[in-house]
Scaffold this motif. Structure first.
Motif, short mmCIF file in Angstrom:
data_model
loop_
_atom_site.label_atom_id
_atom_site.label_comp_id
_atom_site.label_asym_id
_atom_site.label_seq_id
_atom_site.Cartn_x
_atom_site.Cartn_y
_atom_site.Cartn_z
N TYR A 30 0.71 -1.29 0.17
CA TYR A 30 -0.10 0.14 -0.08
C TYR A 30 0.89 1.16 -0.01
CZ TYR A 30 -3.66 -2.99 1.40
OH TYR A 30 -4.52 -4.24 1.65
N LEU A 54 -3.54 4.64 -1.31
CA LEU A 54 -4.29 5.21 -0.05
C LEU A 54 -4.01 6.88 0.03
CD1 LEU A 54 -3.82 2.49 2.49
CD2 LEU A 54 -5.77 2.57 0.83
N ALA A 67 -5.62 5.21 7.06
CA ALA A 67 -5.01 4.58 6.19
C ALA A 67 -4.40 3.19 6.78
CB ALA A 67 -3.72 5.39 5.45
#
Length: 323
Positions: A30, A54, A67
């Motif tokens: 991510y 994100l 997040a």
């Protein structure tokens, strides 16, 4: 279940190389990206579809908590900051907000939302400033001499304090200057390799530089991010210097870059007082004994190989643009 990692500063040089490394090891990756940076994805465009983006900002703790809650990462790498030293003098408050207080917000978010996550904080050799010893070790006193170095020193000590106070797995990597073809052209290493390529292709006629005798500890960004990953695989969290352990002068860099394109650098390079910095009384160079002994890490790319790699890249990129 694959490991999950959250990277701040994903669109930067280090973030993009780290994402590649983690993906190659089977991680689910991510990346935290500010809305204003969402268009700056050239370094990670080849990772499209493999990294989940994100939205978040080191200035906004709620977005950081969101997040972390959404990604539930096993590892968090904080590579985001205002990292250009000259800009830290013209925007010292903004530098402090991102580079210093942003780390406080992130550490607190980890404590509240995912206290078992392993955390890597990108510290910097700028914390040493004008050190009283050379080479520097993890125990060398901090004497930062610019707002960026001051902010990094704050972030470094906050990371250690959270590790001690809350028993977080939190590490600091004190990275020295590390380069790659993804480095911004405003930094001297890339400025030189790109200029050599431009002059070779007839796109420029000269290169103006400051102190040619200034020495730096340069290593390859890919080697540096591998050290970051290794730090979070160790049984105990600790802080390490990430460097080449040797210095080279700007003159050596210029000579090597122009040799790569078959030109005599003295025909094209001149010294401009506007770029001049005096010699440092004590060299800024990292001692890598601790990370070599405890983690088995050492840089793989030599100085000359790094210069060749970057000149070759700039030649190809500029040739394609010219065509």
């Amino acid at each position: 279940m694959p490991k999950k990692a959250l990277i701040t500063g994903l669109t930067g040089q280090d973030g993009s190389y780290l994402a590649e490394l983690l993906l190659s090891k089977g991680y689910q990756v991510y990346g935290l990206v500010r809305r204003s940076s969402s268009g700056n994805i050239s370094r990670i465009s080849h990772l499209s579809g493999n990294v989940q983006i994100l939205s978040g900002d080191l200035l906004d703790q709620c977005s950081l908590m969101d997040a972390i809650a959404a990604s539930q990462p096993d590892e968090i790498y904080n590579l985001a900051s205002q990292s250009y030293v000259p800009l830290s003098w013209t925007q010292p408050s903004l530098t402090a907000e991102y580079t210093a207080l942003g780390v406080s917000r992130l550490l607190e978010s980890i404590r509240r939302c995912k206290s078992d996550a392993k955390f890597y904080q990108a510290s910097s050799s700028e914390v040493f400033g004008q050190p009283d010893e050379s080479p520097q070790t993890e125990r060398t006193a901090f004497r930062p001499r610019n707002p960026y170095g001051v902010a990094k020193a704050y972030a470094h000590w906050m990371t250690i304090n959270y590790r001690q106070q809350y028993n977080l797995y939190a590490c600091c990597g004190i990275t020295y200057t590390h380069e790659s073809p993804r480095r911004g052209a405003e930094f001297v290493f890339r400025k030189i390799t790109r200029a050599a390529a431009m002059i070779k292709l007839g796109l420029a006629q000269e290169l103006k530089l400051g102190n040619l005798d200034a020495r730096r500890d340069w290593c390859y960004a890919q080697d540096a991010v591998y050290a970051m990953w290794m730090m979070l695989q160790h049984e105990q969290p600790d802080d390490y210097i990430i460097a080449s352990g040797e210095t080279h002068s700007v003159r050596e860099l210029v000579e090597c870059a122009f040799n790569c394109v078959g030109l005599n650098w003295q025909d094209y390079v001149s010294v401009d007082p506007a770029f001049y910095r005096p010699d440092e009384p004590v060299q800024l160079v990292g001692c890598i004994d601790k990370i070599q002994t405890q983690l088995g890490w050492k840089p793989h790319s030599t100085f000359n190989r790094l210069v060749e790699l970057m000149v070759d890249y700039d030649l190809k990129e500029l040739s394609n643009s010219k065509a």
